[in-house]
Design an enzyme around this catalytic site. Structure first.
Site, PDB file in Angstrom:
ATOM      1  N   GLY A  20      -0.646   9.984  -1.327  1.00  0.00           N
ATOM      2  CA  GLY A  20      -0.679   9.147  -0.142  1.00  0.00           C
ATOM      3  C   GLY A  20       0.524   9.318   0.763  1.00  0.00           C
ATOM      4  O   GLY A  20       0.440   9.145   1.973  1.00  0.00           O
ATOM      5  N   MET A  21       1.681   9.658   0.176  1.00  0.00           N
ATOM      6  CA  MET A  21       2.889   9.773   0.977  1.00  0.00           C
ATOM      7  C   MET A  21       3.120  11.176   1.512  1.00  0.00           C
ATOM      8  O   MET A  21       3.781  11.350   2.535  1.00  0.00           O
ATOM      9  CB  MET A  21       4.112   9.366   0.144  1.00  0.00           C
ATOM     10  CG  MET A  21       4.276   7.872  -0.015  1.00  0.00           C
ATOM     11  SD  MET A  21       4.659   7.074   1.548  1.00  0.00           S
ATOM     12  CE  MET A  21       6.286   7.736   1.863  1.00  0.00           C
ATOM     13  N   GLY A  22       2.633  12.183   0.818  1.00  0.00           N
ATOM     14  CA  GLY A  22       2.934  13.526   1.290  1.00  0.00           C
ATOM     15  C   GLY A  22       2.335  14.625   0.452  1.00  0.00           C
ATOM     16  O   GLY A  22       1.481  14.399  -0.398  1.00  0.00           O
ATOM     17  N   VAL A  24       3.318  18.320  -1.780  1.00  0.00           N
ATOM     18  CA  VAL A  24       4.385  19.052  -2.458  1.00  0.00           C
ATOM     19  C   VAL A  24       4.081  20.546  -2.403  1.00  0.00           C
ATOM     20  O   VAL A  24       2.961  20.979  -2.713  1.00  0.00           O
ATOM     21  CB  VAL A  24       4.539  18.600  -3.926  1.00  0.00           C
ATOM     22  CG1 VAL A  24       5.650  19.397  -4.615  1.00  0.00           C
ATOM     23  CG2 VAL A  24       4.846  17.100  -3.990  1.00  0.00           C
ATOM     24  N   ASP A 137       7.315   3.265  -9.189  1.00  0.00           N
ATOM     25  CA  ASP A 137       6.015   3.920  -9.020  1.00  0.00           C
ATOM     26  C   ASP A 137       5.698   4.807 -10.227  1.00  0.00           C
ATOM     27  O   ASP A 137       5.254   5.938 -10.082  1.00  0.00           O
ATOM     28  CB  ASP A 137       5.993   4.738  -7.733  1.00  0.00           C
ATOM     29  CG  ASP A 137       4.567   5.090  -7.290  1.00  0.00           C
ATOM     30  OD1 ASP A 137       3.633   4.335  -7.660  1.00  0.00           O
ATOM     31  OD2 ASP A 137       4.373   6.097  -6.595  1.00  0.00           O
TER      32      ASP A 137
END
Length: 311
Positions: A20-22, A24, A137
């Site tokens: 959801g954030m990015g 890799v 998290d």
């Protein structure tokens, strides 16, 4: 973006994960001539310019916090940089897969192996907590299983930043809400015990092949986390009492990190943890034990008896 040079130094190769954030990326550091992992915070693409500046500042602060953790089970953060107007995090590259991938591919993880994984994650958390860093998290996707047998915890305080409305807007909190401790769902400040609860939920997923509290919607999942007990473990073996103890709703009645580490070490050897009995609800003659502090029956709640000195 494959082949792009980031910050004049890191050459992107292939995408090795996303959330959801990015995203890799595997990349090559053309200065030090080594392989690294780079997390591209794509969340910054969907927020205002002022919020982008806040996200960058907080990412730097959180990365500095993560850099204080010196432990072999913690993914090393090498650098935080700004490129194309958003933060990028340069990290140690771990060749392997996540625990989430292992569960998806194999269905379940054998209990002793899950206990070994949990033991290393717990050691990483203890090192972080000693350094004043909460993970916030812990979930299967953030536990990496190296091909060399190493277990590493990643995304310390980076994937989810407490109180940041941009995080909620990008969906990260919703995506991992079933690994948030009950006190966090209630809006209370997290503590080390919240990370241990998330570790237990992660280990439950590993041995059972499914998340203990995930329901059809984020709202019903949060309700389950706060109000319901996880279904009885069927495949956890000696790991079961450790998971049950750490999944107690009240953080004050969970084992602390030292107790949990001892129990996980015994479970990893295939032995029933000797300290687990202190966290098993007690019944006398078929009548549920009643907690002297609140009068609540413990049958089916997992919240009655407490360990020595826990009152």
């Amino acid at each position: 973006m494959q082949g792009q040079l980031v910050a004049g130094r890191y050459r992107l190769a292939d995408s090795i994960g996303s959330g959801g954030m990015g995203r890799v990326w595997r990349a090559h550091d053309e200065v030090l001539h080594r392989s690294v992992a780079i997390k591209e915070l794509t969340a910054a693409l969907y927020v205002s310019e002022s919020e982008q500046a806040i996200l960058l500042a907080r990412t730097r602060a959180e990365a500095r916090a993560a850099a204080r953790i010196n432990h072999s089970a913690v993914v090393t953060v090498h650098d935080v940089l700004e490129h194309d107007g958003r933060p990028w995090i340069v990290m140690e590259l771990v060749e392997g897969r996540s625990l989430a991938d292992a569960v998806k591919e194999e269905g379940r993880v054998e209990p002793r192996e899950a206990a070994r994984v949990g033991l290393w994650v717990l050691r990483a958390l203890r090192a972080a907590h000693t350094a004043g860093v909460l993970h916030r998290d812990v979930k299967p996707g953030n536990v990496l299983l190296g091909r060399d047998g190493r277990v590493l915890l990643t995304d310390f305080g980076i994937a989810q930043i407490e109180g940041d409305t941009t995080i909620t807007r990008t969906g990260e909190v919703v995506g991992s809400v079933d690994y948030l401790a009950p006190e966090r769902v209630r809006g209370h400040d997290p503590g080390p015990s919240s990370d241990l609860w998330a570790l237990a939920a992660t280990l439950y997923t590993a041995v059972e092949g499914r998340s203990p509290f995930r329901r059809t919607t984020p709202l019903t999942t949060m309700q389950a986390v706060v109000e319901e007990e996880a279904a009885q473990l069927q495949h956890a073996g000696p790991l079961a009492p450790v998971i049950n103890a750490l999944l107690r709703k009240d953080p004050a009645t969970r084992p602390d990190a030292s107790e949990a580490e001892q129990m996980l070490a015994e479970a990893a050897e295939g032995r029933r943890p000797s300290g687990a009995q202190a966290y098993v609800p007690t019944q006398y003659g078929g009548t549920p034990y009643r907690d002297v502090h609140n009068g609540m029956g413990t049958a089916g709640t997992g919240m009655g008896t407490t360990g020595p000195g826990r009152g």
